[in-house]
Design a protein around this motif. Structure first.
Motif, mmCIF file in Angstrom:
data_model
loop_
_atom_site.group_PDB
_atom_site.id
_atom_site.type_symbol
_atom_site.label_atom_id
_atom_site.label_comp_id
_atom_site.label_asym_id
_atom_site.label_seq_id
_atom_site.Cartn_x
_atom_site.Cartn_y
_atom_site.Cartn_z
ATOM 1 N N GLY A 19 0.830 -1.222 -0.012
ATOM 2 C CA GLY A 19 0.059 0.040 0.003
ATOM 3 C C GLY A 19 0.941 1.329 -0.029
ATOM 4 N N MET A 24 2.792 0.300 -4.703
ATOM 5 C CA MET A 24 1.762 0.937 -5.761
ATOM 6 C C MET A 24 2.270 1.172 -6.872
ATOM 7 N N LEU A 28 1.568 -0.710 -10.373
ATOM 8 C CA LEU A 28 0.717 0.012 -11.831
ATOM 9 C C LEU A 28 1.951 -0.201 -13.015
ATOM 10 N N GLU A 57 -5.875 -1.350 6.739
ATOM 11 C CA GLU A 57 -4.774 -1.016 5.590
ATOM 12 C C GLU A 57 -4.922 -2.010 4.523
ATOM 13 N N THR A 59 -7.417 -3.839 3.628
ATOM 14 C CA THR A 59 -8.703 -3.713 2.947
ATOM 15 C C THR A 59 -8.732 -2.440 1.895
ATOM 16 N N LEU A 60 -8.056 -1.215 2.589
ATOM 17 C CA LEU A 60 -7.907 -0.019 1.695
ATOM 18 C C LEU A 60 -6.848 -0.134 0.469
ATOM 19 N N THR A 61 -6.039 -0.975 0.598
ATOM 20 C CA THR A 61 -4.917 -1.341 -0.373
ATOM 21 C C THR A 61 -5.555 -2.311 -1.327
ATOM 22 N N GLN A 63 -8.895 -2.324 -1.999
ATOM 23 C CA GLN A 63 -9.853 -1.182 -2.753
ATOM 24 C C GLN A 63 -9.016 -0.490 -3.643
ATOM 25 N N ARG A 64 -8.037 0.322 -3.328
ATOM 26 C CA ARG A 64 -7.248 0.851 -4.543
ATOM 27 C C ARG A 64 -6.751 0.075 -5.537
ATOM 28 N N LEU A 65 -6.370 -0.936 -5.373
ATOM 29 C CA LEU A 65 -5.917 -1.966 -6.377
ATOM 30 C C LEU A 65 -7.042 -2.285 -7.528
ATOM 31 N N ALA A 67 -9.946 -0.408 -7.891
ATOM 32 C CA ALA A 67 -10.035 0.899 -8.751
ATOM 33 C C ALA A 67 -9.437 1.083 -9.656
ATOM 34 N N LEU A 68 -8.258 0.468 -9.810
ATOM 35 C CA LEU A 68 -7.188 0.644 -10.799
ATOM 36 C C LEU A 68 -7.149 -0.395 -11.744
#
Length: 113
Positions: A19, A24, A28, A57, A59-61, A63-65, A67-68
Motif C-alpha cells: 500500500g 503501488m 501500476l 490497511e 482492505t484499503l490497499t 480497494q485501491r488496487l 479501482a485501478l
C-alpha cells in the motif's frame, strides 16, 4: 523488465503490495507491462496482523488496487510476533506459497529506504 526475464509470450506475474508508494508504483508499472504483452498480474497484499490497523490497511490497499483494475488477493497471517526477521520470513513464505498456488513463477517486490 528485460534484464529480469526471460518471460513467456503472455507473462504471468505477482507483485507484493503493501500500500506504500513503492509497491503501488510497482503494481501500476507491472500491470501496464503485462497488459501490453497480453499477460496477467496478481497483486498480493499481506495482512500480517502485527498492528491493530493492519486489517483496515490491507482492505484499503485492496480497494485501491480494484479501482485501478488490478486483480488482488489478501494473504492473512496469524500468530506473528513483532520480531521483524520472523515476520519478514513469514510474509515471504506466504507470498511464495500464493505464487505456487497460482502457478506464477515471477514475484516482484518493491522497497524504498
Amino acid at each position: 523488465m528485460r534484464p529480469l526475464g526471460p518471460f513467456g509470450p503472455a507473462p504471468r506475474l505477482a507483485v507484493a503490495v503493501s500500500g506504500g508508494a513503492d509497491s503501488m508504483a510497482l503494481a501500476l508499472l507491472a500491470e501496464h507491462w503485462v497488459r501490453a504483452r497480453r499477460g496477467a498480474l496478481l497483486a498480493l497484499v499481506v495482512d500480517h496482523g502485527l498492528r491493530a490497523a493492519s486489517g483496515a490497511e490491507a482492505t484499503l490497499t485492496l480497494q485501491r488496487l480494484a479501482a485501478l483494475g488490478i486483480a488482488a488477493r489478501c494473504l492473512t497471517l496469524a500468530g506473528l510476533r513483532p520480531a521483524a526477521a520472523a515476520a519478514r520470513r513469514a510474509r515471504y513464505a506466504a507470498l511464495e506459497a500464493a505464487c505456487g498456488e497460482a502457478g506464477i513463477v515471477h514475484l516482484l517486490l518493491g522497497h524504498h529506504a
